[in-house]
Design a protein around this motif. Sequence first.
Motif, PDB file in Angstrom:
ATOM      1  N   PRO A 197       4.877  32.175  11.063  1.00 36.70           N
ATOM      2  CA  PRO A 197       3.922  31.005  10.936  1.00 36.70           C
ATOM      3  C   PRO A 197       3.532  30.036  12.057  1.00 36.70           C
ATOM      4  CG  PRO A 197       5.447  30.832   9.347  1.00 36.70           C
ATOM      5  CD  PRO A 197       5.697  32.088   9.839  1.00 36.70           C
ATOM      6  N   LEU A 198       2.664  29.798  11.805  1.00 37.25           N
ATOM      7  CA  LEU A 198       1.897  28.811  12.659  1.00 37.25           C
ATOM      8  C   LEU A 198       2.151  27.290  12.603  1.00 37.25           C
ATOM      9  CD1 LEU A 198      -1.715  29.528  13.277  1.00 37.25           C
ATOM     10  CD2 LEU A 198      -0.170  29.814  15.431  1.00 37.25           C
ATOM     11  N   PRO A 199       2.153  26.508  13.148  1.00 38.64           N
ATOM     12  CA  PRO A 199       2.915  25.105  13.288  1.00 38.64           C
ATOM     13  C   PRO A 199       1.661  25.064  12.193  1.00 38.64           C
ATOM     14  CG  PRO A 199       2.904  25.455  15.427  1.00 38.64           C
ATOM     15  CD  PRO A 199       2.428  27.314  14.763  1.00 38.64           C
ATOM     16  N   ASP A 200       1.464  23.842  11.973  1.00 36.71           N
ATOM     17  CA  ASP A 200       0.759  23.085  10.574  1.00 36.71           C
ATOM     18  C   ASP A 200      -0.562  22.546  11.481  1.00 36.71           C
ATOM     19  OD1 ASP A 200       2.880  23.432   8.358  1.00 36.71           O
ATOM     20  OD2 ASP A 200       2.763  21.728   8.498  1.00 36.71           O
ATOM     21  N   ASP A 201       0.031  21.566  12.406  1.00 40.66           N
ATOM     22  CA  ASP A 201      -1.367  21.105  13.826  1.00 40.66           C
ATOM     23  C   ASP A 201      -2.726  22.109  14.068  1.00 40.66           C
ATOM     24  OD1 ASP A 201       0.792  21.846  14.902  1.00 40.66           O
ATOM     25  OD2 ASP A 201       0.593  20.051  16.243  1.00 40.66           O
ATOM     26  N   VAL A 202      -1.957  23.736  14.503  1.00 43.82           N
ATOM     27  CA  VAL A 202      -2.514  24.488  14.755  1.00 43.82           C
ATOM     28  C   VAL A 202      -2.776  24.885  13.523  1.00 43.82           C
ATOM     29  CG1 VAL A 202      -2.568  26.371  15.451  1.00 43.82           C
ATOM     30  CG2 VAL A 202      -1.228  25.256  16.583  1.00 43.82           C
ATOM     31  N   ARG A 203      -2.980  25.504  12.635  1.00 48.65           N
ATOM     32  CA  ARG A 203      -3.380  26.232  10.854  1.00 48.65           C
ATOM     33  C   ARG A 203      -4.511  24.759  11.026  1.00 48.65           C
ATOM     34  NH1 ARG A 203      -1.157  25.854   6.739  1.00 48.65           N
ATOM     35  NH2 ARG A 203       0.356  25.143   7.296  1.00 48.65           N
ATOM     36  N   GLU A 204      -4.421  23.646  11.733  1.00 54.12           N
ATOM     37  CA  GLU A 204      -5.157  22.662  10.675  1.00 54.12           C
ATOM     38  C   GLU A 204      -6.776  22.891  11.884  1.00 54.12           C
ATOM     39  OE1 GLU A 204      -2.818  19.229   9.757  1.00 54.12           O
ATOM     40  OE2 GLU A 204      -2.174  20.124   8.180  1.00 54.12           O
ATOM     41  N   MET A 205      -6.638  22.685  12.453  1.00 54.73           N
ATOM     42  CA  MET A 205      -8.005  22.989  13.620  1.00 54.73           C
ATOM     43  C   MET A 205      -9.108  23.919  12.987  1.00 54.73           C
ATOM     44  SD  MET A 205      -5.529  23.545  17.042  1.00 54.73           S
ATOM     45  CE  MET A 205      -6.771  24.112  18.086  1.00 54.73           C
ATOM     46  N   ALA A 206     -10.018  23.299  13.062  1.00 57.48           N
ATOM     47  CA  ALA A 206     -10.897  24.136  12.017  1.00 57.48           C
ATOM     48  C   ALA A 206     -11.638  24.586  13.734  1.00 57.48           C
ATOM     49  CB  ALA A 206     -11.770  22.503  12.315  1.00 57.48           C
ATOM     50  N   ALA A 207     -11.862  24.364  15.224  1.00 57.57           N
ATOM     51  CA  ALA A 207     -12.019  25.674  16.114  1.00 57.57           C
ATOM     52  C   ALA A 207     -11.081  26.678  15.906  1.00 57.57           C
ATOM     53  CB  ALA A 207     -11.297  24.420  17.547  1.00 57.57           C
ATOM     54  N   ALA A 208     -10.084  26.821  15.563  1.00 55.03           N
ATOM     55  CA  ALA A 208      -8.929  27.369  15.347  1.00 55.03           C
ATOM     56  C   ALA A 208      -9.229  28.369  14.167  1.00 55.03           C
ATOM     57  CB  ALA A 208      -7.421  27.144  15.163  1.00 55.03           C
ATOM     58  N   LEU A 209      -9.596  27.608  13.288  1.00 57.03           N
ATOM     59  CA  LEU A 209     -10.219  28.627  11.508  1.00 57.03           C
ATOM     60  C   LEU A 209     -11.295  29.539  12.356  1.00 57.03           C
ATOM     61  CD1 LEU A 209     -10.259  28.601   8.910  1.00 57.03           C
ATOM     62  CD2 LEU A 209     -11.879  27.110   8.294  1.00 57.03           C
ATOM     63  N   VAL A 210     -12.653  28.347  12.981  1.00 55.53           N
ATOM     64  CA  VAL A 210     -13.361  29.437  13.079  1.00 55.53           C
ATOM     65  C   VAL A 210     -13.259  30.664  14.102  1.00 55.53           C
ATOM     66  CG1 VAL A 210     -16.223  30.052  13.841  1.00 55.53           C
ATOM     67  CG2 VAL A 210     -14.830  27.849  12.149  1.00 55.53           C
ATOM     68  N   GLY A 211     -12.042  30.840  15.228  1.00 59.66           N
ATOM     69  CA  GLY A 211     -12.186  31.044  16.186  1.00 59.66           C
ATOM     70  C   GLY A 211     -11.203  32.386  15.618  1.00 59.66           C
ATOM     71  N   VAL A 271       0.784  35.173  17.263  1.00 64.78           N
ATOM     72  CA  VAL A 271      -0.365  36.101  17.077  1.00 64.78           C
ATOM     73  C   VAL A 271      -0.406  36.359  17.319  1.00 64.78           C
ATOM     74  CG1 VAL A 271      -2.598  36.096  16.606  1.00 64.78           C
ATOM     75  CG2 VAL A 271      -1.949  33.696  16.780  1.00 64.78           C
ATOM     76  N   VAL A 272      -0.626  38.163  16.524  1.00 64.74           N
ATOM     77  CA  VAL A 272      -1.127  39.429  17.769  1.00 64.74           C
ATOM     78  C   VAL A 272      -2.549  39.732  17.186  1.00 64.74           C
ATOM     79  CG1 VAL A 272       0.429  40.660  15.464  1.00 64.74           C
ATOM     80  CG2 VAL A 272      -0.006  41.869  17.569  1.00 64.74           C
ATOM     81  N   SER A 273      -3.656  41.252  17.665  1.00 60.07           N
ATOM     82  CA  SER A 273      -4.082  42.391  17.323  1.00 60.07           C
ATOM     83  C   SER A 273      -3.791  42.578  15.745  1.00 60.07           C
ATOM     84  CB  SER A 273      -5.068  42.155  18.554  1.00 60.07           C
ATOM     85  OG  SER A 273      -6.367  42.950  17.441  1.00 60.07           O
ATOM     86  N   LEU A 274      -4.207  43.029  14.856  1.00 59.41           N
ATOM     87  CA  LEU A 274      -3.139  43.989  13.835  1.00 59.41           C
ATOM     88  C   LEU A 274      -4.377  45.215  13.771  1.00 59.41           C
ATOM     89  CD1 LEU A 274      -0.649  44.651  12.525  1.00 59.41           C
ATOM     90  CD2 LEU A 274      -1.641  43.588  10.717  1.00 59.41           C
ATOM     91  N   SER A 275      -3.977  46.605  14.245  1.00 63.51           N
ATOM     92  CA  SER A 275      -4.852  47.763  13.547  1.00 63.51           C
ATOM     93  C   SER A 275      -4.604  48.331  11.959  1.00 63.51           C
ATOM     94  CB  SER A 275      -4.675  48.866  14.523  1.00 63.51           C
ATOM     95  OG  SER A 275      -5.443  48.482  15.458  1.00 63.51           O
ATOM     96  N   ILE A 276      -5.504  48.637  11.106  1.00 61.04           N
ATOM     97  CA  ILE A 276      -4.676  48.333   9.847  1.00 61.04           C
ATOM     98  C   ILE A 276      -5.619  49.796   9.180  1.00 61.04           C
ATOM     99  CG2 ILE A 276      -4.657  47.419   7.631  1.00 61.04           C
ATOM    100  CD1 ILE A 276      -5.123  44.912   8.829  1.00 61.04           C
ATOM    101  N   GLU A 277      -4.593  50.667   8.785  1.00 64.65           N
ATOM    102  CA  GLU A 277      -5.611  51.521   8.371  1.00 64.65           C
ATOM    103  C   GLU A 277      -4.959  52.360   6.944  1.00 64.65           C
ATOM    104  OE1 GLU A 277      -5.245  55.059  11.847  1.00 64.65           O
ATOM    105  OE2 GLU A 277      -3.964  53.680  12.845  1.00 64.65           O
ATOM    106  N   ALA A 278      -5.491  52.559   6.042  1.00 64.51           N
ATOM    107  CA  ALA A 278      -4.958  52.868   4.569  1.00 64.51           C
ATOM    108  C   ALA A 278      -5.772  54.020   3.581  1.00 64.51           C
ATOM    109  CB  ALA A 278      -4.579  51.946   4.134  1.00 64.51           C
ATOM    110  N   ARG A 279      -5.245  54.330   2.854  1.00 57.61           N
ATOM    111  CA  ARG A 279      -6.496  55.144   1.740  1.00 57.61           C
ATOM    112  C   ARG A 279      -6.128  54.714   0.028  1.00 57.61           C
ATOM    113  NH1 ARG A 279      -8.885  59.998   3.520  1.00 57.61           N
ATOM    114  NH2 ARG A 279      -8.108  60.156   5.670  1.00 57.61           N
ATOM    115  N   LYS A 280      -7.176  55.068  -0.436  1.00 65.26           N
ATOM    116  CA  LYS A 280      -7.239  54.808  -1.649  1.00 65.26           C
ATOM    117  C   LYS A 280      -6.633  55.627  -1.989  1.00 65.26           C
ATOM    118  CE  LYS A 280     -10.884  53.534  -5.750  1.00 65.26           C
ATOM    119  NZ  LYS A 280     -11.893  53.431  -6.159  1.00 65.26           N
TER     120      LYS A 280
END
Length: 280
Positions: A197-211, A271-280
Motif C-alpha cells: 500500500p502507498l502512504p496516505d499522503d501519496v494516495r491523496e495527491m491529485a497529480a498522482a491520481l491523474v498520473g 509500484v509496478v507495471s502489471l501485465s494482466i491476461e485472462a479468459r472468459k
Amino acid sequence: MSAPDKNQSNEHVRETVRTGYAAIATGQRSCCCSSQRSGHADPTRLAKAIGYDAESLANLPDGANMGLSCGNPVAIAALLEGQTVLDLGSGGGFDVFQAGEKVKASGRVIGVDMTPEMLAKARKNIGHYRQRTGLDNVEFRLGEIEYLPVPDSSVDVVLSNCVINLSPDKPQVWREVFRALKPGGKISVSDLALLKPLPDDVREMAAALVGCVAGAVLVDETRAMLEKTGFTSIVLTPRPDYVRNMQDWNDPLYKQVAETLPKGEEIADYVVSLSIEARK
C-alpha cells in the motif's frame, strides 16, 4: 461510507480524471505523469522502453502517442486477423490504430474513452490511418469503462493501457469487460499495480491520481477481482522496468511522489507495471 457519499466520491474521481485527460488532449499538459508541460516528457522514448517497435511508432498518426502507456497490451494479446477488439480508455488511438493493422480488413477495433477532447483527437486521426493502411476498421465511442457502449458477448479481445487503475469502481469495470467478451475471449491489459500500500499522503495527491499511481491496487486484489468476476487462466506479470525508467528520467510526478515517500524508500518498492491476461 454511505452509498450517496460513495457515489459522490466516485464521481469526483471521474471528473478529476476527465479534466486531467482533457488537458492532455488539448496540449495543456504533456502526459499523465505531470501536472504541467514538462521538458522531460518524450512519448517515443517511453514507448520504445516498454516494448513498442520503432516502425509501428513511426507509422502512427500525429499525436496518437501521448506518452500515456505503461506497457504494450497489443503485443501481449497476439491479435489475429478477423478479431473484434475493444480498447478501454483509447485516448488518441495509440493502441487502436496498431491493433487495427493486426486484425486487418475482416477485423474491427473499437476504442472507448470518456473524454470528448480525446475522442475528437482520435477521430481526427482516422483519415490518416485509412490513407496509410487502406483499412476502414477502427472507430471511437464516447463512454465510461464502467458502462461500456458495446453489446453482450461481442468482442474477442479487450485491451487497456494504464487506464483501469484510474477507475473508482474497478470491480464494475471487470464485470463490464466480462459481459462484453465472447465465451473464450481474452483480456490483455497493461496497468499500474501496487506491491504494497502507498502512504496516505501519496494516495491523496491529485497529480498522482491523474498520473495513474494513486488509483492503483495491490496485485493480489487484482487477481481476487478477476477470479470473483469469473475469469480463468489468469496470468499476472509484474514488469518493474517502466517505473524504474520513469525514476531514471526524473519524471515530474514520479519525482514528486518519491519526495513524499518515507526516507530510504523508492517508488519501485511500491509500484509496478502489471501485465494482466485472462479468459472468459
